[in-house]
Design a protein around this motif. Structure first.
Motif, PDB file in Angstrom:
ATOM      1  N   LYS A   1       0.822  -1.140  -0.023  1.00 35.94           N
ATOM      2  CA  LYS A   1      -0.142   0.058   0.090  1.00 35.94           C
ATOM      3  C   LYS A   1       0.934   1.312  -0.009  1.00 35.94           C
ATOM      4  CE  LYS A   1      -3.560  -2.255   2.481  1.00 35.94           C
ATOM      5  NZ  LYS A   1      -4.527  -2.152   3.820  1.00 35.94           N
ATOM      6  N   LYS A   2       1.962   1.189   0.440  1.00 37.75           N
ATOM      7  CA  LYS A   2       2.791   2.317   0.524  1.00 37.75           C
ATOM      8  C   LYS A   2       4.205   2.402  -0.433  1.00 37.75           C
ATOM      9  CE  LYS A   2       2.172   2.761   5.694  1.00 37.75           C
ATOM     10  NZ  LYS A   2       2.711   2.684   6.926  1.00 37.75           N
ATOM     11  N   PHE A   3       4.483   1.162  -1.063  1.00 34.78           N
ATOM     12  CA  PHE A   3       5.675   1.182  -1.642  1.00 34.78           C
ATOM     13  C   PHE A   3       5.339   1.311  -3.275  1.00 34.78           C
ATOM     14  CE2 PHE A   3       8.545  -1.724  -4.330  1.00 34.78           C
ATOM     15  CZ  PHE A   3       9.756  -1.039  -3.892  1.00 34.78           C
ATOM     16  N   ASP A   4       6.212   2.136  -4.063  1.00 41.49           N
ATOM     17  CA  ASP A   4       6.154   2.520  -5.304  1.00 41.49           C
ATOM     18  C   ASP A   4       7.455   1.987  -6.012  1.00 41.49           C
ATOM     19  OD1 ASP A   4       5.915   3.337  -7.989  1.00 41.49           O
ATOM     20  OD2 ASP A   4       5.864   5.520  -7.378  1.00 41.49           O
ATOM     21  N   GLY A   5       7.234   0.809  -6.619  1.00 38.46           N
ATOM     22  CA  GLY A   5       8.517   0.071  -7.403  1.00 38.46           C
ATOM     23  C   GLY A   5       8.966   0.883  -8.204  1.00 38.46           C
ATOM     24  N   ARG A   6       8.588   1.640  -8.987  1.00 39.43           N
ATOM     25  CA  ARG A   6       9.153   2.589 -10.173  1.00 39.43           C
ATOM     26  C   ARG A   6       9.907   3.596  -9.493  1.00 39.43           C
ATOM     27  NH1 ARG A   6       6.490   1.218 -14.910  1.00 39.43           N
ATOM     28  NH2 ARG A   6       4.551   0.150 -14.513  1.00 39.43           N
ATOM     29  N   GLN A   7      10.059   4.042  -8.345  1.00 36.55           N
ATOM     30  CA  GLN A   7      10.527   4.977  -7.875  1.00 36.55           C
ATOM     31  C   GLN A   7      11.614   4.579  -6.636  1.00 36.55           C
ATOM     32  OE1 GLN A   7       8.471   8.684  -6.945  1.00 36.55           O
ATOM     33  NE2 GLN A   7       7.166   8.378  -8.893  1.00 36.55           N
ATOM     34  N   HIS A   8      11.475   3.661  -5.960  1.00 31.45           N
ATOM     35  CA  HIS A   8      12.131   3.168  -4.834  1.00 31.45           C
ATOM     36  C   HIS A   8      12.580   1.696  -5.055  1.00 31.45           C
ATOM     37  CE1 HIS A   8      10.673   6.798  -2.937  1.00 31.45           C
ATOM     38  NE2 HIS A   8       9.369   6.527  -3.286  1.00 31.45           N
ATOM     39  N   ALA A   9      13.685   1.415  -4.077  1.00 30.92           N
ATOM     40  CA  ALA A   9      14.250   0.168  -4.143  1.00 30.92           C
ATOM     41  C   ALA A   9      13.345  -0.664  -3.132  1.00 30.92           C
ATOM     42  CB  ALA A   9      15.634   0.147  -3.605  1.00 30.92           C
ATOM     43  N   GLY A  10      13.097  -2.163  -3.669  1.00 29.88           N
ATOM     44  CA  GLY A  10      12.232  -3.011  -2.809  1.00 29.88           C
ATOM     45  C   GLY A  10      13.211  -3.651  -2.070  1.00 29.88           C
ATOM     46  N   MET A  11      12.695  -4.202  -0.875  1.00 28.59           N
ATOM     47  CA  MET A  11      13.643  -5.100  -0.195  1.00 28.59           C
ATOM     48  C   MET A  11      12.998  -6.591   0.096  1.00 28.59           C
ATOM     49  SD  MET A  11      15.098  -4.676   4.018  1.00 28.59           S
ATOM     50  CE  MET A  11      15.254  -2.765   3.436  1.00 28.59           C
ATOM     51  N   TYR A  12      13.490  -7.758   0.058  1.00 31.42           N
ATOM     52  CA  TYR A  12      12.980  -8.907   0.439  1.00 31.42           C
ATOM     53  C   TYR A  12      13.783  -9.588   1.411  1.00 31.42           C
ATOM     54  CZ  TYR A  12      11.787 -13.895  -0.362  1.00 31.42           C
ATOM     55  OH  TYR A  12      11.447 -15.095  -0.137  1.00 31.42           O
ATOM     56  N   LEU A  13      13.285 -10.236   2.508  1.00 34.25           N
ATOM     57  CA  LEU A  13      13.874 -10.999   3.396  1.00 34.25           C
ATOM     58  C   LEU A  13      13.349 -12.357   3.366  1.00 34.25           C
ATOM     59  CD1 LEU A  13      14.685  -7.956   4.326  1.00 34.25           C
ATOM     60  CD2 LEU A  13      14.997  -8.999   6.524  1.00 34.25           C
ATOM     61  N   ASP A  14      14.256 -13.415   3.326  1.00 32.83           N
ATOM     62  CA  ASP A  14      13.648 -14.676   2.981  1.00 32.83           C
ATOM     63  C   ASP A  14      13.235 -15.113   4.434  1.00 32.83           C
ATOM     64  OD1 ASP A  14      13.371 -16.998   0.666  1.00 32.83           O
ATOM     65  OD2 ASP A  14      14.380 -17.853   2.514  1.00 32.83           O
ATOM     66  N   PRO A  15      12.561 -16.376   4.582  1.00 37.50           N
ATOM     67  CA  PRO A  15      12.338 -16.865   5.951  1.00 37.50           C
ATOM     68  C   PRO A  15      13.741 -17.649   6.379  1.00 37.50           C
ATOM     69  CG  PRO A  15      10.600 -17.498   4.546  1.00 37.50           C
ATOM     70  CD  PRO A  15      11.659 -16.692   3.897  1.00 37.50           C
ATOM     71  N   ARG A  16      14.664 -17.620   5.590  1.00 39.88           N
ATOM     72  CA  ARG A  16      15.942 -18.147   5.992  1.00 39.88           C
ATOM     73  C   ARG A  16      16.726 -17.177   6.465  1.00 39.88           C
ATOM     74  NH1 ARG A  16      16.834 -21.731   0.628  1.00 39.88           N
ATOM     75  NH2 ARG A  16      15.752 -19.790   0.094  1.00 39.88           N
ATOM     76  N   THR A  17      16.347 -15.622   5.968  1.00 35.33           N
ATOM     77  CA  THR A  17      17.525 -14.676   6.553  1.00 35.33           C
ATOM     78  C   THR A  17      17.366 -14.557   7.962  1.00 35.33           C
ATOM     79  OG1 THR A  17      16.728 -13.720   4.440  1.00 35.33           O
ATOM     80  CG2 THR A  17      17.842 -12.416   6.058  1.00 35.33           C
ATOM     81  N   PRO A  18      18.741 -14.609   8.669  1.00 34.03           N
ATOM     82  CA  PRO A  18      18.728 -14.380  10.175  1.00 34.03           C
ATOM     83  C   PRO A  18      18.159 -12.760  10.480  1.00 34.03           C
ATOM     84  CG  PRO A  18      21.152 -14.959   9.038  1.00 34.03           C
ATOM     85  CD  PRO A  18      19.970 -14.603   8.060  1.00 34.03           C
TER      86      PRO A  18
END
Length: 702
Positions: free
Chosen positions: A114-131
Motif C-alpha cells: 500500500k505504501k511502496f512504489d517500485g518504479r521510484q524506490h528500491a524494494g527489499m526482500y528478506l527470506d524466511p531463512r534470513t537471520p
C-alpha cells in the motif's frame, strides 16, 4: 600500302609521334584499361577495408563505453555501503527495518504494497531463512536508502540496480518490473546462480567485476546481461551488487549500417552463443531456435573465423561467407569477453565501379583523339625544326668547335633553350681555361700542404721528447718538494706554490699526451690491439680511479647491476681512456650531492650501449656543435668565464669520439640544461662476443 605508310612516317618526327600515340592507344590502351579496372576494384576493396575497420572500431568503442560505466559505478556504491555499515549495529536498526518491511504469510518480509512504489524506490526482500540479528537488520535498514538514492542517479544509464546477500535476501531497484519484490518466493534460491557464485573468494580471489552469461528476455524482447561485483564487509563476503543491462537499443544501433548494403553483424559470448546473428536474428530470438540452427550459423562462420585466427585488436580480412567473397572484421569486447564480427559482401563494394569506369574511358578516348590532331599540326612547325637546328649546334660544340652557336631567335621555351645553350657554350670555354689554371694551383698547394704536414709531424715528434722529459722532471721534483722529503720548506706558501707547480705541470703533460693521441687518430696512425674482454672489470677499475675525485666533489658513483659477463672485442687501453674521459667530465660538471651512473644494455642492432649519465648542469644547445671539436668546448667556457673556465684540456671528447670510431662505433649525447647529460658509447654487433671461455676473461680482471 605498308610502303606508303613507311614513306609517310619516314622523314617527319611529328608524324612518328602521332602514330606512336595512336598505336599506344590501340595496343596498350585496352589492356591498360582492363588492368586499371582490376586495380580500381582492388583499390576500392582496400578502401572498403579501412572503412569497415573504422566501423568495427566504432562499434567496439560504443559497446565498451556502454559497459565500462558499470565498474566505476559499482565501486562508488561499494564505498558508500562500507561507510554506512561502519557504525556498530544496535536495537535501533531493528526498529528502522520494521519501518521498511512487513511480514508476509510465507514467512518473508517485504515492503507494504500500500505504501511502496517500485518504479521510484528500491524494494527489499528478506527470506524466511534470513537471520533476524541486529547485524542483518542494520545491513538492510541502512543500505536500502543508499540503493534507493544511488539508483535514482544511475538507473537512466542502467536498467536495474540490485544487492543480493548470502542470507537469501535482496534489495532491488527495478522500475521496469515494479512488482519484482512481490513476485519473489522462498523457492527462488539465488545463492546457486552466477549472480552470487561469481563473488565467492574461491572463484573470484581478486574481487573484480564479472559479467553474467547473456540471456534473452522474451517479455521485453531484448538481450540482458548483468555486471556483478563481490561485496565484502570487514573482510567477510556477504553477497554481490550489480547492474542489469538491456541491450535492445544498443543492438539496433550496431545492426544499422547505411555504408554497405547487405552487411551482417554477429555478437558471440564467451560460451559461443549468439546475441546478434545477422540474417538468423529472428530465429535466435524466438522459441523455435534449435541446436541445428546454431550449428548452421557456426558452419557459415567457420571460414570467417579460420581467416581471422587469433586477434587482440580489430582486424579485417577477405574471406568466404556462405560461398560468397566478403570482407570480415572482428573485435574483442573487453570485460564480458564477447566477440563482434562484421561481414560486408564484396559485391556491395565493387558494383559501383563498372559504370563509372566505362564512362571515364569513353571521354578519355575522345579527348585523346582531339589532342592528337592539334599536336600533329603544331609539332612540325613549332618544335621539330627548331630542335633540329639546336641539335646541329650541339654536335658542332661536341666536336670541339668553341664558337658553335644556335641561330634561333624566339621568345619561347625553345628560344630560351637556344639562348641558354649559347651562354653555356661561352661559359664552357671560360671554365676550361679556369679549370686548367686551378689544376696548376692545386698541384702547387698540394706540394706545400705535404711539406706543412711533414713539418707538423716533426714538431709533434720533437715535442714528445722535448716537453715530456722536462715535464716529468718538474713533476718529480715538485712531488718531492710537496712531500718535504728532505726537510720542511719553511713558509707554508712554498707548499702551496709547489702544489700549483705540480698541478700545472700535470695539466701540461696531459695536454701534450692528448695532442699526440689526437694527432695519431686524425692521421690514422693510432694502432689498437683488439682482444675479447669482459667489460665489467674495466668499468670497476675506472670507477675506482675516479672515486677519489668523486668523493672530493661529493658525487655518488654507481655501477651496472649485471652479474653475467659482457664480452666485447676492444682495445683495453682505449676503452679505459674513453671511460676515464667521460667519467671525469661527468664528475666535473655534477654538483655536490649529485650522482654519476654507469650502465650497459643491448642496443637495437644487436650491439652494446655503454652509458655514463649524470644529473649535473647539462650542456647548453649553443655548445653542442662544439662538443667534439678539439679545444672548442674549452674555448667556449673560457669566453664565458674568463681565465677561470672549466678545468680540463678540451680534447677528451674529441679523443673519445676518435677511439670509439676506431671500434666501428660512435658516441651519442642526450643532454638537457639543469637535468643532466647521458654519454653513450655504442659498440656495434660485430664487437659483441659470446662469453664462453670465462677462464680467458679472468686475465682482464687481473
Amino acid at each position: 600500302m605498308l610502303a606508303r605508310i613507311r614513306w609517310w612516317l619516314g622523314g617527319r618526327l611529328s608524324r612518328q609521334l602521332i602514330a606512336a600515340l595512336a598505336i599506344s592507344v590501340l595496343v596498350i590502351g585496352a589492356p591498360a584499361g582492363l588492368l586499371l579496372y582490376n586495380l580500381s576494384e582492388r583499390w576500392a576493396i582496400d578502401d572498403a577495408k579501412r572503412i569497415v575497420l573504422s566501423i568495427q572500431e566504432s562499434k567496439q568503442r560504443e559497446i565498451e563505453a556502454a559497459l565500462a560505466m558499470a565498474d566505476p559505478s559499482l565501486m562508488k556504491l561499494q564505498g558508500y555501503i562500507v561507510t554506512a555499515l561502519s557504525p556498530p549495529a544496535g536495537p535501533e536498526d531493528q526498529i528502522a527495518l520494521k519501518q521498511l518491511v512487513i511480514p508476509f504469510i510465507d514467512g518473508s518480509m517485504r515492503p507494504d504494497p500500500k505504501k511502496f512504489d517500485g518504479r521510484q524506490h528500491a524494494g527489499m526482500y528478506l527470506d524466511p531463512r534470513t537471520p533476524r540479528t541486529d547485524t542483518v537488520a542494520a545491513f538492510h535498514a541502512r543500505l536500502q536508502p543508499i540503493i534507493d538514492l544511488y539508483g535514482a542517479g544511475t538507473i537512466p544509464r542502467f536498467d536495474t540496480l540490485w544487492l543480493l546477500t548470502r542470507w537469501h535476501s535482496m534489495i532491488v531497484l527495478m522500475p521496469r518490473v515494479p512488482t519484482y519484490i512481490w513476485d519473489a518466493t522462498p523457492d527462488d534460491d539465488y545463492n546457486i546462480t552466477e549472480w552470487i557464485t561469481g563473488g565467492d573468494p574461491v572463484v573470484n580471489p581478486k574481487r573484480s567485476l564479472y559479467w553474467t552469461k547473456p540471456a534473452y528476455d522474451t517479455v521485453s524482447r531484448s538481450w540482458m546481461v548483468s555486471a556483478v561485483k563481490p561485496l565484502d564487509v570487514d573482510g567477510e563476503w556477504v553477497g554481490t551488487i550489480g547492474h542489469d543491462f538491456f541491450l535492445a537499443g544498443l543492438f539496433d544501433r550496431l545492426s544499422s549500417n547505411p555504408t554497405f548494403a547487405a552487411s551482417e553483424d554477429f555478437l558471440v559470448d564467451g560460451s559461443g552463443d549468439y546475441m546478434l546473428a545477422g540474417d538468423w536474428q529472428h530465429e535466435i530470438e524466438s522459441a523455435a531456435f534449435r541446436p541445428d540452427d546454431k550449428a548452421a550459423i557456426d558452419a557459415a562462420l567457420a571460414p570467417v573465423r579460420e581467416s581471422l585466427g587469433q586477434f587482440s585488436s580489430p582486424v579485417v580480412v577477405a574471406t568466404q561467407f556462405r560461398e560468397e567473397p566478403v570482407l570480415a572484421a572482428a573485435a574483442r569486447i573487453a570485460g564480458p569477453d564477447w566477440t563482434l564480427i562484421h561481414i560486408v559482401p564484396q559485391r556491395s563494394v565493387a558494383s559501383r565501379i563498372s559504370d563509372t569506369f566505362v564512362g571515364s574511358a569513353i571521354v578519355t578516348l575522345i579527348a585523346f583523339l582531339l589532342v592528337a590532331a592539334v599536336i600533329h599540326s603544331l609539332l612540325q612547325r613549332r618544335v621539330i625544326q627548331p630542335l633540329q637546328a639546336l641539335a646541329s649546334s650541339v654536335q658542332r660544340l661536341e666536336r670541339g668547335e668553341e664558337h658553335a652557336r644556335a641561330e634561333i631567335c624566339r621568345n619561347d621555351e625553345i628560344g630560351r633553350l637556344a639562348a641558354a645553350f649559347n651562354m653555356m657554350a661561352v661559359r664552357i670555354g671560360k671554365s676550361r681555361r679556369k679549370l686548367e689554371k686551378a689544376r696548376q694551383e692545386l698541384e702547387s698547394r698540394n706540394i706545400e700542404l705535404q711539406r706543412a704536414n711533414r713539418a707538423k709531424t716533426n714538431v709533434l715528434a720533437n715535442m714528445s721528447h722535448e716537453l715530456r722529459t722536462p715535464l716529468n722532471a718538474i713533476l718529480g721534483f715538485s712531488e718531492i718538494l710537496n712531500l718535504q722529503f728532505y726537510g720542511p720548506l719553511g713558509d707554508k706558501r712554498y707548499v702551496e706554490y709547489v702544489g700549483h707547480i705540480h698541478h700545472s705541470g700535470k695539466h701540461l703533460l696531459d695536454l701534450v699526451n692528448d695532442i699526440l693521441d689526437l694527432e695519431k687518430i686524425e692521421a690514422d696512425k693510432m694502432v689498437l690491439k683488439y682482444d675479447d674482454y669482459d667489460i665489467r672489470p674495466l668499468i670497476e677499475s675506472c670507477i675506482a680511479m675516479v672515486k677519489p675525485a668523486a668523493d672530493t666533489h661529493g658525487v655518488e658513483l654507481s655501477m651496472p647491476s649485471s652479474a653475467s659477463p659482457i664480452v666485447i672485442s676492444c682495445d683495453r687501453r682505449a676503452v679505459n681512456q674513453m671511460l676515464l674521459n667521460l667519467l671525469s667530465n661527468a664528475i666535473r660538471h655534477t654538483p655536490a650531492g649529485g650522482q654519476v651512473a654507469v650502465s650497459t644494455e643491448p642496443s637495437s642492432d644487436g650491439g652494446l650501449d655503454l652509458t655514463i649519465s649524470d644529473n649535473g648542469s647539462g650542456i647548453p644547445d649553443r655548445l653542442l656543435p662544439l662538443l667534439f671539436s678539439p679545444f672548442g668546448i674549452k674555448a667556449a667556457h673560457i669566453a664565458d668565464t674568463g681565465a677561470q673556465g672549466r678545468s680540463g684540456t678540451g680534447l677528451g671528447l674529441s679523443i673519445t669520439r676518435g677511439l670509439i670510431r676506431l671500434h666501428d662505433g660512435d658516441v651519442h649525447v642526450d643532454t638537457k640544461v639543469g637535468t643532466g647529460t647521458r654519454m653513450t658509447l655504442h659498440f656495434p654487433a660485430g664487437r659483441v662476443r659470446p662469453h664462453q671461455d670465462l677462464a680467458r676473461l679472468e686475465e682482464f680482471a687481473g
